[in-house]
Design an enzyme around this catalytic site. Sequence first.
Site, short mmCIF file in Angstrom:
data_model
loop_
_atom_site.label_atom_id
_atom_site.label_comp_id
_atom_site.label_asym_id
_atom_site.label_seq_id
_atom_site.Cartn_x
_atom_site.Cartn_y
_atom_site.Cartn_z
N CYS A 1 0.70 -1.21 0.07
CA CYS A 1 0.08 -0.02 0.03
C CYS A 1 0.87 1.35 -0.02
O CYS A 1 2.05 1.07 0.77
CB CYS A 1 -0.94 -0.02 1.15
SG CYS A 1 -1.82 1.46 1.34
N CYS B 1 1.70 10.07 1.35
CA CYS B 1 1.76 9.43 0.20
C CYS B 1 2.93 9.17 -0.26
O CYS B 1 3.76 10.01 -0.33
CB CYS B 1 0.61 10.13 -0.81
SG CYS B 1 0.97 9.45 -2.34
N HIS C 1 -6.36 12.17 1.18
CA HIS C 1 -5.50 11.62 -0.05
C HIS C 1 -5.43 10.34 -0.20
O HIS C 1 -5.27 9.85 -0.97
CB HIS C 1 -4.21 12.23 0.02
CG HIS C 1 -3.27 11.95 -1.28
ND1 HIS C 1 -3.64 12.58 -2.40
CD2 HIS C 1 -2.38 11.21 -1.39
CE1 HIS C 1 -2.77 12.30 -3.38
NE2 HIS C 1 -2.09 11.28 -2.69
N CYS D 1 -3.44 8.99 -7.47
CA CYS D 1 -2.11 9.89 -7.32
C CYS D 1 -1.28 10.06 -8.95
O CYS D 1 -0.34 9.99 -9.00
CB CYS D 1 -1.23 9.69 -6.37
SG CYS D 1 -0.04 10.76 -5.84
#
Length: 217
Positions: A3, A15, A25, A30
Amino acid sequence: GGCNWITCRCGHQFCYFCFNTDPQHHNQPCNAPPDKTAQGAQSDLEYYMHYYDRWDGHRKSQELETQLRQDALSCMEDLTAHADHPSLQIDLAFLSEGTEALIACRRVLKNTYPYAFFLPKSSAKELFENLQARLEAQTEQLSAALESRQPLSAEATAEERRAHKTKIVNLGADARVRLRHMREGLEEGLVPKVTPAKPVMPTVGRPSGSRADPILL
């Protein structure tokens, strides 16, 4: 696991691709490339690195998630060994099925980034990136769910286990749908096939007018 929403040991979350720390987010795509209107080496490098980083990130995630296949089997064996119902092995098949769906999605998702890099800016590319974003978001959600082992622990209640199973089954089914949409988009011509540009073949080390050996950049 693979992940790409990272939780540090200190509790900080971000992220892996863009370092965004906004909790909203998480589980969001992305894949939006940087603005390519600017000209110059810096702009070209940022554009290239956007696609390379995501290809490489999904490649690494795929390697980690391949290990989840064995982890899922081990988890199923452990739970079955302590179960009173012989049918539990079948009930736990959702772990293996979800893992296989995740690996398939990650493999395709990884290869969408080199493909997108060569697509010229157009409505077709926007469509492709929309399909890519949907697949990416679903893949990350499935990855996060499969990494969670607490709902399958001895301390978890039967209700928590059922809820976890339902979540993974639904996420796996949705991921397969997104994967099918991506494949159909390519196979049915919704997105044009990419014809790579011809490599630059400069001449070096020869006098003017002589035939030079090609150098592929």
